[in-house]
Write a protein that holds these residues in place. Structure first.
Motif, short mmCIF file in Angstrom:
data_model
loop_
_atom_site.label_atom_id
_atom_site.label_comp_id
_atom_site.label_asym_id
_atom_site.label_seq_id
_atom_site.Cartn_x
_atom_site.Cartn_y
_atom_site.Cartn_z
N GLY A 1 119.86 -35.37 -109.83
CA GLY A 1 120.37 -34.77 -111.26
C GLY A 1 119.44 -34.98 -112.27
N THR A 2 119.64 -34.56 -113.29
CA THR A 2 118.86 -34.54 -114.57
C THR A 2 119.90 -34.39 -115.71
OG1 THR A 2 116.96 -33.79 -115.81
CG2 THR A 2 118.25 -31.93 -114.76
N PHE A 3 119.63 -35.18 -116.81
CA PHE A 3 120.32 -35.63 -117.87
C PHE A 3 119.79 -35.49 -119.30
CE2 PHE A 3 121.78 -37.55 -114.22
CZ PHE A 3 122.83 -36.99 -113.50
N GLU A 4 120.12 -34.59 -119.92
CA GLU A 4 119.42 -34.57 -121.44
C GLU A 4 119.46 -35.64 -122.12
OE1 GLU A 4 116.76 -32.69 -124.19
OE2 GLU A 4 117.13 -32.20 -122.02
N GLU A 5 120.75 -36.11 -122.26
CA GLU A 5 121.09 -37.26 -122.92
C GLU A 5 121.08 -38.42 -122.12
OE1 GLU A 5 124.72 -36.75 -125.08
OE2 GLU A 5 123.86 -35.21 -126.38
N ARG A 6 120.91 -39.63 -122.44
CA ARG A 6 121.02 -41.06 -121.57
C ARG A 6 122.25 -41.27 -121.34
NH1 ARG A 6 121.78 -46.37 -121.56
NH2 ARG A 6 120.28 -47.72 -120.10
N LYS A 7 122.71 -41.46 -120.24
CA LYS A 7 123.85 -41.80 -119.68
C LYS A 7 123.84 -42.89 -118.72
CE LYS A 7 125.79 -37.03 -119.78
NZ LYS A 7 126.47 -36.02 -119.16
N GLU A 8 124.99 -43.67 -118.44
CA GLU A 8 124.74 -44.66 -117.58
C GLU A 8 125.83 -44.66 -116.23
OE1 GLU A 8 125.67 -48.30 -119.85
OE2 GLU A 8 123.65 -48.29 -120.66
N SER A 9 125.50 -45.15 -115.41
CA SER A 9 126.45 -45.33 -114.15
C SER A 9 127.58 -46.32 -114.47
CB SER A 9 125.71 -45.68 -112.69
OG SER A 9 125.41 -46.98 -113.00
N LYS A 10 128.24 -46.55 -113.39
CA LYS A 10 129.49 -47.47 -113.55
C LYS A 10 129.00 -48.86 -113.64
CE LYS A 10 133.85 -48.88 -111.02
NZ LYS A 10 133.27 -50.38 -111.20
N GLU A 11 127.81 -49.33 -113.18
CA GLU A 11 127.23 -50.35 -113.24
C GLU A 11 126.25 -50.64 -114.49
OE1 GLU A 11 128.89 -49.84 -109.25
OE2 GLU A 11 127.11 -48.87 -110.28
N GLY A 12 126.14 -49.49 -115.26
CA GLY A 12 125.49 -49.51 -116.37
C GLY A 12 123.91 -49.35 -116.26
N LEU A 13 123.70 -48.63 -115.19
CA LEU A 13 122.15 -48.41 -114.83
C LEU A 13 122.05 -46.91 -115.51
CD1 LEU A 13 121.75 -49.21 -111.26
CD2 LEU A 13 121.22 -50.68 -113.24
N GLU A 14 120.75 -46.52 -115.92
CA GLU A 14 120.34 -45.24 -116.46
C GLU A 14 120.52 -44.14 -115.23
OE1 GLU A 14 118.43 -41.71 -117.15
OE2 GLU A 14 117.41 -43.19 -115.59
N LEU A 15 121.33 -43.00 -115.59
CA LEU A 15 121.90 -42.30 -114.52
C LEU A 15 120.86 -41.65 -113.52
CD1 LEU A 15 124.75 -41.79 -113.68
CD2 LEU A 15 124.65 -39.94 -114.92
N HIS A 16 119.75 -41.12 -114.32
CA HIS A 16 118.67 -40.82 -113.29
C HIS A 16 118.38 -41.91 -112.25
CE1 HIS A 16 117.65 -37.99 -116.68
NE2 HIS A 16 117.40 -37.12 -115.73
N PHE A 17 117.94 -42.92 -112.62
CA PHE A 17 117.60 -44.20 -111.74
C PHE A 17 118.72 -44.56 -110.69
CE2 PHE A 17 117.22 -48.70 -110.88
CZ PHE A 17 116.14 -48.86 -110.30
N ALA A 18 120.03 -44.37 -111.29
CA ALA A 18 121.13 -44.72 -110.41
C ALA A 18 121.29 -43.91 -109.39
CB ALA A 18 122.36 -44.92 -111.26
N ILE A 19 121.45 -42.60 -109.59
CA ILE A 19 121.69 -41.42 -108.59
C ILE A 19 120.53 -41.29 -107.73
CG2 ILE A 19 122.30 -38.95 -108.35
CD1 ILE A 19 124.36 -39.47 -110.70
N ASN A 20 119.37 -40.96 -108.23
CA ASN A 20 118.32 -40.52 -107.57
C ASN A 20 117.69 -41.65 -106.77
OD1 ASN A 20 117.49 -37.38 -108.53
ND2 ASN A 20 118.03 -38.67 -110.33
N HIS A 21 117.72 -42.84 -107.12
CA HIS A 21 116.85 -43.88 -106.39
C HIS A 21 117.91 -45.12 -105.94
CE1 HIS A 21 114.64 -47.28 -105.22
NE2 HIS A 21 114.98 -47.98 -106.17
N MET A 22 118.72 -45.76 -106.89
CA MET A 22 119.37 -46.83 -106.65
C MET A 22 120.53 -46.78 -105.85
SD MET A 22 118.78 -50.17 -107.32
CE MET A 22 119.44 -50.92 -106.08
N GLY A 23 121.44 -45.58 -105.65
CA GLY A 23 122.33 -45.43 -104.76
C GLY A 23 121.71 -45.31 -103.29
N HIS A 24 120.72 -44.69 -103.17
CA HIS A 24 119.90 -44.09 -101.95
C HIS A 24 119.39 -45.61 -101.30
CE1 HIS A 24 119.87 -39.89 -102.99
NE2 HIS A 24 120.66 -40.01 -102.08
N PHE A 25 118.77 -46.30 -102.24
CA PHE A 25 118.21 -47.44 -101.89
C PHE A 25 119.42 -48.51 -101.02
CE2 PHE A 25 117.10 -52.07 -102.55
CZ PHE A 25 115.96 -52.27 -102.01
#
Length: 279
Positions: free
Chosen positions: A87-111
């Motif tokens: 996904g891509t997000f124009e404004e900075r958003k965070e995941s449930k754990e407070g991770l930046e959402l690009h990093f959370a969805i594209n990388h961290m969840g898969h890791f």
């Protein structure tokens, strides 16, 4: 027939990848956030008994862990895992754990998904396919600001996350897995829906030059279906052919640093130091 798990299978290239692999007679496992949407989609498919659905919200690490555990209790083997969701997000958003959402969805969840399934994937000799992007060339990982708490931009967030996809792929190959990353192309899909009005306009103007979602899925389908020479393990693909990724993506020290950083996040955010392992 292969048993194939895929994230983000309810829209865009994920859905087209799933459809094509299903039509080839494979058994699919949808790892998706919206179960009802997935159920509605597969009702249109004949022989829908070849599709199982597991809830998996990549922006929620506990959800990812629960999905992995459900998969482990249900299946004894898995041929292919396609880490497709993004996904891509124009404004900075965070995941449930407070991770930046690009990093959370594209990388961290898969890791985390791979870490939770690590021994199972090893035993099954599972092929791991990570959907990246040419946008990875804009990525520059600053571990002092990887969550982009300052100087945020969508280009940085998305570029960094897509660079992480390739670094992760190469780390997996070094650890004995069969793993590939790929660029699907610029796709005419709902990918730009989260962008602000000026960017949406640019996106619409570019649509005549974009690939269809099915065309964008072609490299994922190719990698899932075909056995490739060992020399290509860890490679980055574009248009079903291996191509050079950025110099940063080939930096072995950076690959290891990202792996350790990601493990530390699991330990911190899930309060489970015992589960953070030096693989």
């Amino acid at each position: 027939m292969k048993k194939i798990a895929i994230t983000g299978a309810t829209s865009g290239i994920g859905l087209e990848t799933a459809k094509a692999l299903y039509e080839k007679g494979n058994e699919l496992i949808f790892l998706v956030r919206n179960i009802k949407k997935a159920e509605g989609l597969i009702k249109e498919w004949s022989g829908e008994d070849r599709v199982e659905i597991i809830e998996c919200d990549l922006a929620n690490l506990q959800s990812v862990r629960n999905a992995a555990r459900q998969l482990l209790t249900t299946y004894t083997e898995l041929d292919v895992l396609i880490n497709n969701a993004g996904g891509t997000f124009e404004e900075r958003k965070e995941s449930k754990e407070g991770l930046e959402l690009h990093f959370a969805i594209n990388h961290m969840g898969h890791f985390l998904l791979v870490i939770e399934l690590y021994s199972f994937l090893q035993k099954s000799n599972t092929k791991i396919i990570n959907v990246s992007s040419e946008a990875h060339r804009a990525g520059k990982l600053d571990f002092n600001n990887l969550q982009l708490t300052h100087n945020y931009s969508v280009t940085k967030g998305y570029g960094n996350a897509k660079l992480c996809n390739i670094l992760f792929t190469k780390s997996l190959a070094k650890r004995g897995f069969t793993s590939y990353a790929l660029h699907p192309g610029i796709i005419d899909s709902g990918f730009g829906d989260n962008l602000s009005t000026p960017f949406k306009l640019l996106w619409k103007l570019g649509k005549p030059f974009m690939k269809s979602a099915r065309e964008g899925a072609s490299t994922s389908i190719y990698l899932a279906q075909n056995e490739l020479p060992k020399a290509l393990n860890g490679s980055y693909f574009k248009n079903k052919k291996p191509t050079h990724s950025s110099s940063d993506s080939k930096n072995e020290a950076l690959q290891e640093k990202l792996w350790k950083y990601s493990e530390e996040i699991i330990a911190e955010k899930l309060n489970s130091n015992s589960n953070s392992k030096d693989f």
